[in-house]
Design an enzyme around this catalytic site. Sequence first.
Site, short mmCIF file in Angstrom:
data_model
loop_
_atom_site.label_atom_id
_atom_site.label_comp_id
_atom_site.label_asym_id
_atom_site.label_seq_id
_atom_site.Cartn_x
_atom_site.Cartn_y
_atom_site.Cartn_z
CD1 TRP A 184 0.31 -0.31 -3.75
CD2 TRP A 184 -0.22 0.00 -1.63
NE1 TRP A 184 -0.01 -1.50 -3.19
CE2 TRP A 184 -0.42 -1.18 -2.13
CE3 TRP A 184 -0.48 0.46 -0.44
CZ2 TRP A 184 -0.86 -2.22 -1.07
CZ3 TRP A 184 -1.13 -0.49 0.61
CH2 TRP A 184 -1.06 -1.69 0.27
CG ASP A 203 2.92 2.64 3.19
OD1 ASP A 203 3.87 1.59 3.58
OD2 ASP A 203 2.11 2.48 2.20
CE LYS A 224 6.97 -4.49 -0.50
NZ LYS A 224 5.23 -4.38 -0.30
N1 PLA Z 1 2.54 0.14 1.13
C1 PLA Z 1 3.02 0.33 -0.40
C2 PLA Z 1 3.55 1.67 -0.88
C3 PLA Z 1 3.15 -0.94 -0.97
O1 PLA Z 1 3.79 -0.76 -2.29
C4 PLA Z 1 2.75 -2.13 -0.40
C5 PLA Z 1 2.66 -3.24 -1.40
C6 PLA Z 1 2.29 -2.10 0.73
C7 PLA Z 1 1.95 -0.92 1.47
C8 PLA Z 1 1.59 -3.39 1.53
O2 PLA Z 1 2.63 -4.51 1.38
P1 PLA Z 1 2.55 -5.78 2.39
O3 PLA Z 1 1.03 -5.66 2.83
O4 PLA Z 1 2.69 -6.91 1.59
O5 PLA Z 1 3.29 -5.18 3.50
N2 PLA Z 1 2.81 -3.12 -2.88
C9 PLA Z 1 2.82 -4.18 -3.70
C10 PLA Z 1 2.01 -5.39 -3.69
C11 PLA Z 1 4.33 -4.93 -3.77
C12 PLA Z 1 0.67 -5.01 -3.32
O6 PLA Z 1 0.01 -4.16 -4.20
O7 PLA Z 1 -0.22 -5.57 -2.43
C13 PLA Z 1 2.65 -3.90 -5.21
O8 PLA Z 1 2.98 -4.15 -5.98
O9 PLA Z 1 2.47 -2.46 -5.17
#
Ligand code: PLA
Length: 438
Positions: A168, A249, A285
């Site tokens: 991510w 995570d 989510k």
């Molecule tokens: N960790 C991972 C691996 C994630 O994919 C995401 C969210 C988060 C943490 C953090 O989410 P939160 O702060 O809302 O709890 N990833 C999303 C959104 C869903 C984003 O990028 O913020 C994504 O589309 O990858």
Amino acid sequence: MLLAWSKMQQVISRRVGVHICNVSTSRSRLALQVRCMSRFADVAQAPPDPILGVSEAFRASTSPSKLNLGVGAYRDEDLKPVVLSVVKKAEAKIFSRNENKEYLSIEGFEPFRKATLDLLLGAGHPAIKEGRAAVIQSLSGTGSLRVGAAFIARFLKGSTVYISNPTWGNHRNIFGDEGVKWEYYRYFDPETVGLDFKGLMEDLKAAPQGSVVVLHGCAHNPTGVDPTPEQWAAIADLCQERNLLPFFDVAYQGFATGDLDKDAFAPRLFVDRGLEIMVSQSYSKNLGLYGERVGALVMVLKDKETATRCLSQLKRLARALYSNPPTHGARIAAEVVNDSELFEEWKGEMRGMAGRIERVRGELQRALEAKCPDKDWSFITKQIGMFSFTGLTPSQVDNMTNKHQVYMTRDGRISLAGLNSAKVEYLANAIVDSVRNH
Ligand code: PLA
């Protein structure tokens, strides 16, 4: 004369922060037209966020056929955002109690903290009973990771954080912005579209003792590829041997298999082997509480005394970052997890979300196999969670967006949570065109 003026302009500009844009002399007087220039005039434009920037671009598009497969946010079959029924019920209960809006304590809402540990480790887990799990409610997964990064920066000074390649994208920002050094470990093998387990083990073996390893608890983002239980066990062994600190995570608990317990397999395994771990948890989510910013940072430690001290420092860090966390979302999560009836209903709704994603995965794979049989599309149903890591190149992604109005991240990831059956054909055509012609 002119040269002298321009020199003077520069000096004045620098000293008083004004830009003399136009200087002219007249017979009677010297006219200085000065334009105030911001002291931030040198601040460069930041690039759009690779994920949330896609949502911005999607919103700006006026195309009727546009499709947002960028951010991992669950949509129903009409591609509308969903508020879970258990969330509405929990909110009704909360509103009926007419509660106040006082500050929470720095560590957060007590019933929420209990619920979060139960969810992560399983109710009644020895680490909970022994009081050696420190938990601080924080601003969803991101905020929890950031508090964790601040803790690492302060108490594990000089340690390197290892993150998977790919991961991510925000992991890099979160650790980097805290001044924590990070490195990649190998994770994904494009040849097999699977886990590069050998590369992962080699890289973690080579990591200096005491390093931190960020592991995705389940449903790895963006690849949708997780280690098997045996591979998890080998990673746990290695962390033990090399004294590596696992930082899980957990952003998709319930989204990998539709089962909360199964999806907590990895962190529970590590704890049961006696490892100390850090965990960031997100309810964005699985409870669909994206905008409420609900999550926690957990540290499972050797003993209660260490947990007490670590919690005191987490509170110290959070106090300076945002003081204390928001109430509403924490009340919702606590209401759902701590009420056996709502908890069961939630599990059903989660299975429904995970099931819908699994169904469109199958439909997309079949559509692609029919349209482009010379290519192996089986990876689509092998990958788990919200995403499919398609292998589309950046220029193919540009074609997806510019020609077909399919909005997705440039690493080739698509969020299947944003796809419905009606759009499968459209998406498959766009993918085939991009693969064949770009
Ligand atoms: N960790 C991972 C691996 C994630 O994919 C995401 C969210 C988060 C943490 C953090 O989410 P939160 O702060 O809302 O709890 N990833 C999303 C959104 C869903 C984003 O990028 O913020 C994504 O589309 O990858």
